[in-house]
Enzyme design. Structure first.
Site, PDB file in Angstrom:
ATOM      1  N   CYS A  80       0.870  -1.174   0.000  1.00 22.89           N
ATOM      2  CA  CYS A  80       0.000   0.000   0.000  1.00 22.89           C
ATOM      3  C   CYS A  80       0.910   1.229   0.000  1.00 22.89           C
ATOM      4  CB  CYS A  80      -0.853  -0.035   1.261  1.00 22.89           C
ATOM      5  SG  CYS A  80      -1.866   1.428   1.524  1.00 22.89           S
ATOM      6  N   CYS A 188      -1.036   3.912  -6.373  1.00 25.36           N
ATOM      7  CA  CYS A 188      -1.906   3.247  -5.395  1.00 25.36           C
ATOM      8  C   CYS A 188      -2.121   1.831  -5.908  1.00 25.36           C
ATOM      9  CB  CYS A 188      -3.242   3.993  -5.299  1.00 25.36           C
ATOM     10  SG  CYS A 188      -4.513   3.115  -4.359  1.00 25.36           S
TER      11      CYS A 188
HETATM   12  N1  DGL Z   1      -3.850   0.460  -1.882  1.00 25.99           N
HETATM   13  C1  DGL Z   1      -3.680   1.664  -1.134  1.00 25.99           C
HETATM   14  C2  DGL Z   1      -2.484   2.460  -1.702  1.00 25.99           C
HETATM   15  O1  DGL Z   1      -1.682   1.902  -2.403  1.00 25.99           O
HETATM   16  C3  DGL Z   1      -4.976   2.374  -1.109  1.00 25.99           C
HETATM   17  C4  DGL Z   1      -5.033   3.479  -0.167  1.00 25.99           C
HETATM   18  C5  DGL Z   1      -6.359   3.732   0.434  1.00 25.99           C
HETATM   19  O2  DGL Z   1      -6.890   2.842   1.093  1.00 25.99           O
HETATM   20  O3  DGL Z   1      -6.819   4.862   0.298  1.00 25.99           O
HETATM   21  O4  DGL Z   1      -2.294   3.627  -1.441  1.00 25.99           O
END
Ligand code: DGL
Length: 268
Positions: A80, A188
């Site tokens: 993430c 993301c």
């Molecule tokens: N997968 C997360 C990232 O890479 C998502 C972030 C979120 O939950 O807003 O930033």
């Protein structure tokens, strides 16, 4: 206080994300490291992290790490961007286990851009983090970086409503294209699920860059260096846990064709 774990090559790789996004990283890890077992935590109950405070993101990241350590993981992948850019330094301070994180791929984009203009689509939490600011600052003389917050994209992806992101993608991506970017960085891990929709909006000449494969190779290097590559695949298992909707998790695993030994709801 730092907590020690005993490393052993047969232990699984632990991976967490605010939800389903990190599955895009699992796919890359399984391609590069097919002999490894994985444990994945989708903290979908607390998604999106991108709109939470730094303190909250750190708290969630600690909670996820503690659980992965309880489950005996030999390395933790923070799959993430938002958690990496806000919390990985704290995690590294606190635990002895090795961590691999993920950040928007500005450097690869800088190496290939011809127009000198790149777009970065990421969460508010990532774009406002010190880590992202310092990375983008390093490229200030050679690159024009057009940063756009992907507000509400993660929410829709978490509900499995991928088609519903199209109007938002038009709003976020087309202005970048009009400003002349030739590379779009997906900052993301949820966004790779939107690549087919993004491709419909932009010409072939514009590259879409995400960090998934690079992260998988980094994990491979780390395991090699620490002698942690799994040599015994007899008891391999890939376990996926969510603290929200198991059916959506199952649907995503099927969509990207990931083999799962277990897919379960878990309170965490
Ligand atoms: N997968 C997360 C990232 O890479 C998502 C972030 C979120 O939950 O807003 O930033």
């Amino acid at each position: 206080m730092k907590s020690k774990i005993e490393n052993s090559s047969e232990l699984p790789i632990g991976i967490f994300d605010s939800g389903l996004g990190g599955l895009s990283i699992c796919k890359e890890i399984m391609d590069v490291l097919p002999n490894e077992s994985l444990v994945y935590l989708a903290d979908s109950k607390n998604a999106p992290y991108g709109e939470k405070s730094k303190e909250e993101i750190i708290t969630f990241s600690i909670k996820n790490t503690e659980l992965l350590l309880e489950l005996g993981c030999k390395v933790i992948v923070v799959a993430c961007n938002t958690a990496t850019t806000n919390a990985i330094n704290v995690l590294r301070e606190r635990y002895d286990v090795p961590f691999v994180g993920i950040e928007p791929a500005i450097k690869p984009a800088a190496l290939q851009t011809i127009t000198g203009k790149i777009g970065v689509l990421a969460t508010k939490g990532t774009l406002s983090s010190d880590l992202f600011l310092s990375t983008s600052y390093q490229f200030r003389d050679e690159l024009e970086i057009i940063e756009v917050e992907g507000t509400n994209l993660v929410r829709l992806i978490e509900k499995g409503e991928l088609e519903e992101t199209i109007p938002l993608l038009e709003k976020y991506i087309l202005p970048m294209v009009n400003q002349g970017v030739d590379s779009i960085v997906l900052g993301c891990t949820h966004y790779p699920f939107l690549i087919p929709m993004i491709r419909e909006l932009i010409s072939e000449e514009i590259s879409i860059i995400d960090s998934g494969e690079a992260v998988a190779k980094q994990i491979q290097n780390l395991l090699e260096k620490d002698n942690l590559l799994n040599q015994n695949t007899a008891s391999n298992a890939n376990r996926f846990y969510t603290n929200n909707d198991v059916e959506i998790l199952k649907r995503f695993l099927k969509r990207i064709d990931l083999d799962a030994t277990e897919i379960s709801f878990l309170e965490f």
